[in-house]
Each structure stands twice: as C-alpha cells, then as structure tokens.
Design a protein around this motif. Structure first.
Motif, PDB file in Angstrom:
ATOM      1  N   ALA A 118       0.829  -1.215   0.000  1.00 36.16           N
ATOM      2  CA  ALA A 118       0.000   0.000   0.000  1.00 36.16           C
ATOM      3  C   ALA A 118       0.858   1.257   0.000  1.00 36.16           C
ATOM      4  O   ALA A 118       0.371   2.339  -0.364  1.00 36.16           O
ATOM      5  CB  ALA A 118      -0.933  -0.017   1.205  1.00 36.16           C
ATOM      6  N   GLU A 141      -8.786  -8.784  -1.911  1.00 40.40           N
ATOM      7  CA  GLU A 141      -7.455  -8.300  -1.548  1.00 40.40           C
ATOM      8  C   GLU A 141      -6.405  -9.353  -1.925  1.00 40.40           C
ATOM      9  O   GLU A 141      -6.687 -10.537  -1.922  1.00 40.40           O
ATOM     10  CB  GLU A 141      -7.393  -8.019  -0.033  1.00 40.40           C
ATOM     11  CG  GLU A 141      -8.277  -6.874   0.418  1.00 40.40           C
ATOM     12  CD  GLU A 141      -7.821  -5.514  -0.107  1.00 40.40           C
ATOM     13  OE1 GLU A 141      -6.767  -5.432  -0.782  1.00 40.40           O
ATOM     14  OE2 GLU A 141      -8.538  -4.535   0.122  1.00 40.40           O
ATOM     15  N   PRO A 142      -5.178  -8.925  -2.237  1.00 46.73           N
ATOM     16  CA  PRO A 142      -4.686  -7.546  -2.229  1.00 46.73           C
ATOM     17  C   PRO A 142      -4.993  -6.762  -3.502  1.00 46.73           C
ATOM     18  O   PRO A 142      -4.622  -5.601  -3.624  1.00 46.73           O
ATOM     19  CB  PRO A 142      -3.178  -7.742  -2.069  1.00 46.73           C
ATOM     20  CG  PRO A 142      -2.911  -9.033  -2.774  1.00 46.73           C
ATOM     21  CD  PRO A 142      -4.100  -9.903  -2.525  1.00 46.73           C
ATOM     22  N   SER A 145      -6.960  -3.374  -3.191  1.00 45.71           N
ATOM     23  CA  SER A 145      -6.156  -2.214  -2.753  1.00 45.71           C
ATOM     24  C   SER A 145      -5.237  -1.729  -3.867  1.00 45.71           C
ATOM     25  O   SER A 145      -5.024  -0.518  -4.024  1.00 45.71           O
ATOM     26  CB  SER A 145      -5.331  -2.587  -1.522  1.00 45.71           C
ATOM     27  OG  SER A 145      -6.172  -2.834  -0.422  1.00 45.71           O
ATOM     28  N   ALA A 148      -7.361   0.258  -6.209  1.00 48.28           N
ATOM     29  CA  ALA A 148      -7.675   1.563  -5.606  1.00 48.28           C
ATOM     30  C   ALA A 148      -6.490   2.508  -5.726  1.00 48.28           C
ATOM     31  O   ALA A 148      -6.658   3.714  -5.983  1.00 48.28           O
ATOM     32  CB  ALA A 148      -8.078   1.372  -4.150  1.00 48.28           C
ATOM     33  N   ALA A 149      -5.281   1.975  -5.541  1.00 48.39           N
ATOM     34  CA  ALA A 149      -4.077   2.818  -5.638  1.00 48.39           C
ATOM     35  C   ALA A 149      -3.887   3.330  -7.064  1.00 48.39           C
ATOM     36  O   ALA A 149      -3.526   4.500  -7.274  1.00 48.39           O
ATOM     37  CB  ALA A 149      -2.856   2.020  -5.192  1.00 48.39           C
ATOM     38  N   HIS A 176     -14.533  -3.978  -7.856  1.00 53.55           N
ATOM     39  CA  HIS A 176     -13.508  -2.945  -8.068  1.00 53.55           C
ATOM     40  C   HIS A 176     -12.953  -3.124  -9.474  1.00 53.55           C
ATOM     41  O   HIS A 176     -12.794  -4.251  -9.944  1.00 53.55           O
ATOM     42  CB  HIS A 176     -12.352  -3.085  -7.069  1.00 53.55           C
ATOM     43  CG  HIS A 176     -12.779  -3.174  -5.641  1.00 53.55           C
ATOM     44  ND1 HIS A 176     -13.002  -2.067  -4.856  1.00 53.55           N
ATOM     45  CD2 HIS A 176     -13.038  -4.255  -4.863  1.00 53.55           C
ATOM     46  CE1 HIS A 176     -13.377  -2.459  -3.648  1.00 53.55           C
ATOM     47  NE2 HIS A 176     -13.414  -3.782  -3.627  1.00 53.55           N
TER      48      HIS A 176
END
Length: 499
Positions: A118, A141-142, A145, A148-149, A176
């Motif tokens: 992250a 996950e992962p 994340s 999202a990044a 996502h």
C-alpha cells in the motif's frame, strides 16, 4: 464514454471463446510464449503512441498470463531507455508456464521488480497487468487495494487486454475495477468491453489480433456483433415514382393526461425517419397540441378502444406505450393493440402492463425496455439485469419471442433466433427524458418502410446513439427532440433516398 476507434472487428466473443481461439493458435503451431511476446509488443507500441513524451513505467503485475504480458512490456520499456519498475502483487516466483518465462526474461534484463504494498509509489505511466479475462467472482485483496491505488494515482493508465476487475463477458465491474485511459486487447474483442460499466473504465480501445490466421478466427463461434457504420442494415433507395403508400402507415398509441409529450416525440420521430403516413391516437385534450406540432400527422382523440378499431385496419405498424399510463384508458387501448395482427413496437407503460400480465404480447414485436423495465419483465432486480446484460437480453427475447432492445450504456439487440448485436456509441448527455420515445418511433418507421424487425432495431439503435453522440458534443441540456433532425441526416448518409 470509451473513445473506441471504429476500425475494430465486428465479431465479439466471450472470455471462454477467446481462450479457445488462443488454444487453437497454439495448436496450429504458434507457441504460447510467442503470442505473449506479440501481446507485449502491441501493448508497448500503443502505449508509446498514446504518451509519446513519457519515459517512466510502473507495471502492476498479478499471477496469471496477464502478468506475463506486463513483464514483457516492462522489458521492452527498459530496452527503450525508460525508467521501469514492476510492482508484483503476489509472489512472482509462483508464476508458471509462459508467464514464468516472461518473469524470468524480466529478471535477466535487470528490470526492477518489487513486491507491491500500500506504500508503493506509482510513477510515470501505469500499466495494469493484474487480472485478466478469467476473473469471475468479485475482486478480493490484495488486488482491491492495488486497483484503488491505481485509480487514486492521477497518472495515465493503460490496461493489458481488459481493465482489471471488469467482467469480459458481462461488462460488469466485479466490486472494483481499474479506470484505464487506454486498453489494448488481443486475438478477439470481448463482449464486456462494450456494454454495462465498460464505458466508465475502458478508455480508448486498441485491438491487435496477434497475427492470428483470419481463417481460424472466421470459423469460430461468436457471442455478438458490434454495430458500426460499415455493417448496418440499410433501407432500400426509393424509385423516382414513389408515393406515400409504399412506405407504411404508423399508428402511435399513447399520451394519457399529463403525458402527451411522449407520444408526440414518438410521432415526430416516425415522421422524420421516413414513414409514409403517421397517425396518433391519444387523449382528446392533446389533439390541438399534436396538430400544432405535427400538422403532417393524422390525430385521433380516442376516449376508448372502440374508436381504434377502424383505424387498426388501415395501418401497417403500431408503436404503443409512450405516455400511455397504466390507468383504465391505457389498459383499454393496449388491449386493442395486442389483438391486432400487425408488427408492433412496445415501450414504456406497455411494457409495465405486460410485466404485470395484464396483456399478452402479440407476435412480430419489438420491445424496448430500459433496465428497470427489463427487471420487471423478468421478475428480477435491476441490479441483476445490469450484472449480466447479454443474458437478460437473451432471456427476454426467449420469454416473449420478440426482438428486444435492452437500452443503456452499450445497448443490446437480441433476436429470438439467438443473434445479439451491441451498440457502444452514445453520450452521457443522453441521460434525459424522452429519448426512449424517439427511439420507439424510429423503430416503427423503419419497420413501416419494409425492414425486418431485428434489422430495424439494429439500425434504429445505431442512428439514435450516434445522433445522441453528435448532439451531446454541445454538452448538457440535450433535449430528446434535438436527436430527430440528426437522425434524419444520419439516415440519409447511411441509406440515401435516391440511388
């Protein structure tokens, strides 16, 4: 809205069908690693064309063949003198087969490979090589994340084959998804790149067939066809001695109290799309407005279905539902229409009453539901319709033995014989009232001029979407009536009136 180039193939495939094509290429003698290298080169070329002044690349790589494409693209970027980092989500040592070979090549070329966290910093152009077309369940996950990044980075983003998290079969975001500026896809176009949520995440779409044998691709089964200017059904040209009686008589039924504008939009659309004659059956209160707005139409103030009976014997196509309402007046008129042995287009409240089983759909019909209406017709939720739009369109077509236009981003046209067409054009300014009424009248006019129902629906949807795209360039505030002159112009460009 995706800025999709229109030099793309027409054929659209499911993820499984593309995997089958890939396997066929390998069986025919092209090694899988060679295909991966071709995909990487195609990605690299597209990336450089899109961002010619860039010199830094951050690759986020997952655990499958998608990651292999990313590692090889990183090798090409390093050889070109770019600053390159691969951020590995999961242990790259576990990569197998061609993806393992790609990782080994990146290591041998001294590409910087780090474990993603992250706290990892993204720089330059971001290449999404996380998840491929095999994804079916929600992103976990992962990967969630990492996605999202990418989306929070504000950097230019390219996706390998498909934006991670977008379903290749349905166009649904699986919890996502990467929002790409550029997607480079291979071998065969996937249906999910053109409908549902795809418009929000695909960006510009570039296709490369990886030098596949055209004969191999040509004989493979497909899931759908993409509508474009080169493959549209066409109206025949008109002989010089033509007269109005040769081009159909459309009767439009609707416009209960408070909803008079809807049926007038449909009528105006039918008139301007070439129907020989147009009649409107509506509430008596709306007759003066109808005559003032469309003096070319014949307008009947109908207080009951009995007043339609003589008219139904004189017309060739019905458009039923815009502004019809679901009160006794609308039910009565819809019942009369349902018993008429004529080609018909049902929209709006006609579909809502059909969903409530107040009436049966006649044969030779086109229905034009939005996702909410489709959900009611199928007895499921709107979310379920949107989760798999192609399946919903096919289910409706089978249930009602009708041609179905499932409206929305990436409109779908399904035929009872299994054909599926996709129209990915359009503009977000089209999110306004009345556009469905214009589409219904347009479909009716094309059927009146002799087109088969599926062809009429395909042409109508394409004309409607492209007129909206054209008018949407002026921005917000698009009115449904703005589309009508644009549709007329596009129709003439596609199928000139004179030979």
């Amino acid at each position: 809205m995706p800025h999709t180039k229109d030099d793309l193939p027409d054929a659209l495939y499911s993820a499984a069908q593309v995997r089958g094509l890939d396997a066929s290429l390998i069986a025919a003698g092209t090694p899988g690693f060679e295909l991966m290298q071709r995909a990487a080169r195609a990605t690299w070329r597209a990336l450089v064309r899109q961002w010619p002044s860039a010199n830094e690349l951050s690759v986020l790589a997952g655990q499958g063949n998608n990651a292999g494409d990313g590692y090889l693209a990183a090798v090409l970027a390093r050889r070109a003198g770019w600053t390159v980092r691969v951020l590995a989500v999961g242990d790259p040592q576990r990569l197998q087969g061609d993806a393992g070979l790609a990782h080994a090549e990146a290591v041998s070329e001294k590409v910087s490979i780090e474990a993603w966290s992250a706290q990892s910093e993204l720089r330059g152009v971001v290449l999404d090589a996380l998840l491929g077309t095999g994804l079916s369940g929600d992103v976990r996950e992962p990967y969630a994340s990492a996605i999202a990044a990418i989306n929070a980075s504000g950097l230019p983003v390219a996706a390998v084959d498909i934006p991670s998290g977008l379903s290749a079969d349905t166009g649904r975001i699986l919890a996502h998804a990467v929002r790409a500026d550029l997607t480079v896809t291979f071998i065969g176009l996937k249906v999910g790149l053109f409908t549902g949520d795809a418009a929000d995440v695909v960006g510009e779409l570039v296709f490369n067939d990886l030098h596949a044998d055209p004969q191999l691709l040509g004989g493979a089964p497909i899931s759908a066809r993409r509508l474009n200017a080169g493959n549209l059904p066409r109206l025949a040209w008109r002989p010089p001695a033509s007269h109005k009686g040769k081009f159909g008589h459309v009767l439009l039924i609707g416009g209960d109290r408070g909803f008079g504008g809807a049926i007038l939009l449909s009528a105006q659309s039918a008139l301007r799309s070439g129907a020989g004659m147009v009649s409107v059956a509506t509430r008596s209160e709306h007759v003066p407005a109808a005559l003032a707005r469309i003096p070319e139409a014949m307008v009947v103030g109908a207080s009951s279905a009995s007043q339609l009976m003589g008219l139904l014997q004189k017309v060739s196509v019905l458009v039923v539902g815009p502004g019809l309402g679901q009160a006794a007046w609308g039910r009565s008129l819809l019942s009369a229409a349902a018993n008429a042995p004529l080609p018909q287009v049902w929209d709006a409240d006609a579909l809502n009453m059909l969903a409530e089983e107040q009436v049966s759909l006649p044969g030779d019909c086109v229905i034009t539901p939005h996702p909410g209406e489709a959900a009611r017709l199928l007895g499921i939720s709107t979310a379920q319709v949107q989760a798999d739009r192609p399946a919903a369109a096919h289910a409706l077509s089978k249930k009602y033995t009708a041609v179905v236009v499932l409206k929305g981003a990436g409109s779908l046209i399904a035929s009872p014989d299994g054909r599926l067409a996709v129209c990915h054009q359009g503009h977000p300014a089209m999110a306004a009232a009345g556009l469905g009424d214009v589409l219904a009248g347009l479909v009716g006019a094309l059927i009146a001029q002799g087109m088969e129902a599926f062809d009429a629906a395909c042409l109508a949807v394409w004309l409607h979407a492209n007129a909206g795209e054209q008018q949407g360039k002026f921005g917000r505030g698009l009115a449904a009536s703005d589309l009508i002159p644009a549709i007329r112009q596009l129709l003439e460009e596609q199928a000139p009136c004179l030979k």
